[in-house]
Design an enzyme around this catalytic site. Structure first.
Site, short mmCIF file in Angstrom:
data_model
loop_
_atom_site.label_atom_id
_atom_site.label_comp_id
_atom_site.label_asym_id
_atom_site.label_seq_id
_atom_site.Cartn_x
_atom_site.Cartn_y
_atom_site.Cartn_z
N SER A 34 -3.43 47.06 54.31
CA SER A 34 -2.32 47.38 55.23
C SER A 34 -1.08 46.58 54.89
CB SER A 34 -2.73 47.13 56.69
OG SER A 34 -3.08 45.77 56.87
N LEU A 59 -11.68 45.61 58.90
CA LEU A 59 -12.68 44.76 59.57
C LEU A 59 -12.97 45.24 60.99
CD1 LEU A 59 -11.46 41.17 58.60
CD2 LEU A 59 -13.40 42.38 57.64
N PHE A 80 -8.88 35.45 55.99
CA PHE A 80 -7.42 35.53 55.97
C PHE A 80 -6.90 36.76 56.70
CE2 PHE A 80 -8.26 33.33 51.88
CZ PHE A 80 -7.42 32.24 52.02
N SER A 124 -2.52 28.48 62.09
CA SER A 124 -1.11 28.28 61.79
C SER A 124 -0.54 27.12 62.61
CB SER A 124 -0.38 29.57 62.13
OG SER A 124 0.99 29.35 62.21
N THR A 126 1.92 27.31 64.15
CA THR A 126 2.50 27.93 65.35
C THR A 126 1.71 27.56 66.61
OG1 THR A 126 3.41 30.03 66.15
CG2 THR A 126 1.24 30.14 65.21
N TYR A 148 1.53 36.87 68.25
CA TYR A 148 0.88 36.49 66.98
C TYR A 148 0.23 35.11 67.12
CZ TYR A 148 0.47 34.25 62.44
OH TYR A 148 0.00 33.52 61.37
N LYS A 152 -3.87 33.55 67.16
CA LYS A 152 -4.41 32.43 66.37
C LYS A 152 -5.11 31.43 67.30
CE LYS A 152 -3.29 33.67 62.29
NZ LYS A 152 -4.35 34.17 61.43
N TYR A 176 -1.97 26.16 58.70
CA TYR A 176 -0.99 26.13 57.62
C TYR A 176 0.38 25.85 58.17
CZ TYR A 176 -4.45 29.48 55.68
OH TYR A 176 -5.58 30.14 55.27
N ARG A 289 18.06 31.25 66.18
CA ARG A 289 17.12 32.36 66.41
C ARG A 289 16.26 32.00 67.61
NH1 ARG A 289 13.16 33.94 61.48
NH2 ARG A 289 12.31 31.86 61.95
P1 NAD Z 1 -0.84 38.83 54.08
O1 NAD Z 1 -0.35 39.87 55.04
O2 NAD Z 1 -0.20 38.77 52.74
O3 NAD Z 1 -2.42 38.98 53.91
C1 NAD Z 1 -3.27 39.42 54.92
C2 NAD Z 1 -4.17 40.49 54.34
O4 NAD Z 1 -5.07 40.95 55.37
C3 NAD Z 1 -3.41 41.72 53.82
O5 NAD Z 1 -3.82 41.98 52.49
C4 NAD Z 1 -3.82 42.85 54.78
O6 NAD Z 1 -3.88 44.09 54.11
C5 NAD Z 1 -5.18 42.38 55.25
N1 NAD Z 1 -5.59 42.86 56.60
C6 NAD Z 1 -4.90 42.79 57.76
N2 NAD Z 1 -5.63 43.31 58.76
C7 NAD Z 1 -6.80 43.72 58.24
C8 NAD Z 1 -7.98 44.33 58.78
N3 NAD Z 1 -8.06 44.66 60.07
N4 NAD Z 1 -9.01 44.61 57.94
C9 NAD Z 1 -8.92 44.29 56.62
N5 NAD Z 1 -7.85 43.72 56.06
C10 NAD Z 1 -6.79 43.42 56.86
O7 NAD Z 1 -0.71 37.40 54.83
P2 NAD Z 1 -0.82 35.94 54.24
O8 NAD Z 1 0.54 35.34 54.24
O9 NAD Z 1 -1.62 35.94 52.99
O10 NAD Z 1 -1.61 35.23 55.42
C11 NAD Z 1 -3.02 35.13 55.42
C12 NAD Z 1 -3.47 34.54 56.74
O11 NAD Z 1 -2.83 33.28 56.95
C13 NAD Z 1 -3.12 35.39 57.96
O12 NAD Z 1 -4.17 35.34 58.89
C14 NAD Z 1 -1.87 34.71 58.50
O13 NAD Z 1 -1.74 34.92 59.90
C15 NAD Z 1 -2.17 33.25 58.20
N6 NAD Z 1 -0.96 32.43 58.10
C16 NAD Z 1 0.04 32.80 57.26
C17 NAD Z 1 1.22 32.05 57.18
C18 NAD Z 1 2.36 32.47 56.29
O14 NAD Z 1 3.47 31.98 56.50
N7 NAD Z 1 2.15 33.31 55.29
C19 NAD Z 1 1.35 30.89 57.97
C20 NAD Z 1 0.30 30.51 58.80
C21 NAD Z 1 -0.86 31.30 58.85
N1 UFG Z 2 15.78 30.70 58.89
C1 UFG Z 2 17.12 30.94 58.68
N2 UFG Z 2 17.48 32.17 58.24
C2 UFG Z 2 16.58 33.17 57.99
C3 UFG Z 2 15.21 32.90 58.21
C4 UFG Z 2 14.84 31.65 58.66
O1 UFG Z 2 17.97 30.07 58.88
O2 UFG Z 2 16.99 34.28 57.61
C5 UFG Z 2 15.35 29.34 59.32
C6 UFG Z 2 14.63 29.30 60.66
O3 UFG Z 2 15.54 29.22 61.72
C7 UFG Z 2 13.74 28.06 60.48
C8 UFG Z 2 13.43 28.04 58.97
O4 UFG Z 2 14.44 28.85 58.37
O5 UFG Z 2 14.48 26.91 60.78
C9 UFG Z 2 12.05 28.61 58.62
O6 UFG Z 2 11.93 29.91 59.19
P1 UFG Z 2 10.73 30.90 58.76
O7 UFG Z 2 10.95 32.17 59.49
O8 UFG Z 2 10.62 30.97 57.28
O9 UFG Z 2 9.42 30.13 59.27
P2 UFG Z 2 9.00 29.64 60.72
O10 UFG Z 2 8.80 28.16 60.63
O11 UFG Z 2 9.91 30.14 61.75
O12 UFG Z 2 7.60 30.38 60.93
C10 UFG Z 2 6.65 30.55 59.88
C11 UFG Z 2 5.83 31.81 60.14
C12 UFG Z 2 5.00 31.61 61.39
C13 UFG Z 2 4.15 30.38 61.23
C14 UFG Z 2 5.01 29.18 60.93
C15 UFG Z 2 4.14 27.97 60.65
O13 UFG Z 2 6.68 32.93 60.31
O14 UFG Z 2 4.15 32.71 61.56
O15 UFG Z 2 5.83 29.44 59.78
O16 UFG Z 2 3.20 28.27 59.69
F1 UFG Z 2 3.48 30.17 62.37
#
Ligand code: NAD
Ligand code: UFG
Length: 332
Positions: A34, A59, A80, A124, A126, A148, A152, A176, A289
């Site tokens: 997806s 899943l 993940f 996360s 978050t 979201y 978590k 993370y 934001r």
């Molecule tokens: P991503 O979207 O690149 O990867 C997630 C994958 O899960 C995708 O390939 C998607 O196709 C698959 N997926 C989603 N729902 C599904 C389902 N119901 N069944 C099977 N597959 C499914 O995201 P990512 O950045 O690799 O993040 C991985 C995990 O880490 C996520 O749970 C995300 O919430 C968490 N996380 C990510 C960040 C970030 O900034 N990237 C930060 C903190 C936590």
């Molecule tokens: N920012 C800008 N301009 C943009 C985008 C972001 O100034 O166009 C700033 C934000 O205000 C923030 C910083 O850049 O100060 C980082 O923003 P991100 O959107 O890249 O990341 P966040 O820390 O807001 O959140 C991300 C993920 C959340 C996760 C969190 C901690 O989106 O899902 O990191 O892992 F929970």
């Protein structure tokens, strides 16, 4: 050892699969694609010379998921899979609760039924909401500000309750901080469709000319230069944290922050990106934001002590690798 990686075609999952294969693990991926592409599997093979077993299943489809557990002798799971866009989760909360929670409950039920007890879960930073002080430690109070984040936190609670009820489970929750960067090969990385929400993908799109200008959300925060501070971590350091979590001999329910422990402001990141890539990133100051906090960075002491977790990559690497991936994967 055979590891089921859910969401293994995604950004962090694909990098972790590379580390697992390089470390000698056998990998099964379940991903509904997806938010990822099937080509990732060829790229993983190109990097590692090894193949994975892939099931394009959702899943939330319990029968299909059960067929995987029945067929494969799985030893451990890294979970993940999930939807991750904060803004979208505010617009479509039911979609987020359904996808993230049902998928996890199905997975845990199958694990219990087939006696697969080891799981590493992607949480996360978050879940810390607005932290009371910095750096953030694992025992800080938890709260969320969007659906979201709430999924978590709910999954963390589900895992905690499950462990209390059945302590055969061996659960690692990884929180993370802000993953950026990409694999050195330029084959794996993050390139979201449409207009990105997160900072690094946005910077990259301005640098490539796909977007005209970066809006810096606020320069009046209580930080050194007034812009938001985050703990950016190279995705390859983050992914290796999962291998360390699998190798950890300590059983039970464990929670670790995965971050570098260093805060970087928006302006510092943009300036570093321009310097190491020798490009200009047009920018303007915009209003804050909604929902953003001033500063967020990890204490990674616990992960360091108990998992041996360290970060090898610098902010320069993160900026170089993020840009390299997008340049290699678009026709500039
Ligand atoms: P991503 O979207 O690149 O990867 C997630 C994958 O899960 C995708 O390939 C998607 O196709 C698959 N997926 C989603 N729902 C599904 C389902 N119901 N069944 C099977 N597959 C499914 O995201 P990512 O950045 O690799 O993040 C991985 C995990 O880490 C996520 O749970 C995300 O919430 C968490 N996380 C990510 C960040 C970030 O900034 N990237 C930060 C903190 C936590
Ligand atoms: N920012 C800008 N301009 C943009 C985008 C972001 O100034 O166009 C700033 C934000 O205000 C923030 C910083 O850049 O100060 C980082 O923003 P991100 O959107 O890249 O990341 P966040 O820390 O807001 O959140 C991300 C993920 C959340 C996760 C969190 C901690 O989106 O899902 O990191 O892992 F929970």
């Amino acid at each position: 050892m055979k590891v089921l990686v859910t969401g293994g075609c995604g950004y962090i999952g694909s990098h972790t699969v590379v580390d697992l294969l390089n470390d000698g693990y056998e990998v099964i991926i379940v991903d509904n694609l997806s938010n990822s592409k099937i080509e990732v599997l060829d790229k993983i093979k190109k990097i590692t010379g090894k193949s994975v077993t892939f099931y394009q299943y959702d899943l939330c489809d319990k029968e299909k998921l059960e067929s995987v557990f029945a067929k494969e002798k799985i030893d451990a799971v890294i979970h993940f899979a999930g939807l991750k866009a904060v803004g979208e989760s505010v617009q479509k909360p039911l979609m987020y609760y359904e996808n993230n929670l049902f998928s996890t409950i199905n997975l845990l039920e199958m694990m219990q039924k087939y006696k697969v007890y080891k799981i590493v879960f992607s949480s996360s930073a978050t879940v810390y909401g607005s932290p009371k002080s910095l750096p953030i430690k694992e025992d800080f109070p938890l709260s969320t500000t969007n659906p979201y984040g709430t999924t978590k936190l709910m999954i963390e609670n589900i895992l905690t309750d499950l462990y209390k009820a059945d302590n055969s489970f061996d659960i690692t929750i990884l929180r993370y901080f802000n993953p950026i960067g990409a694999h050195k090969s330029g084959l794996l990385g993050e390139d979201p469709n449409g207009i990105p929400n997160n900072l690094m993908p946005y910077i990259v799109k301005v640098a490539t000319g796909d977007l005209p200008i970066l809006s810096i959300f606020g320069d009046d925060y209580d930080t050194e230069d007034g812009t938001g501070v985050r703990d950016y971590i190279h995705v390859c350091d983050l992914s290796y944290g999962h291998v360390l979590a699998l190798k950890n001999p300590q059983n039970g329910l464990k929670i670790y922050n995965l971050g570098t422990g260093k805060g970087t402001s928006v302006l510092e990141l943009v300036t570093m990106f321009e310097k190491v890539n020798n490009v200009k990133v047009n920018r303007q100051i915009a209003k804050r934001r909604e929902g953003d906090i001033a500063s967020c960075y990890a204490s990674n002491e616990k992960a360091h002590k108990e998992l041996g977790f360290t970060c090898k990559y610098t902010l320069e690497d993160m900026c170089k690798d993020s840009y390299n991936y997008v340049k290699k994967n678009t026709n500039l």
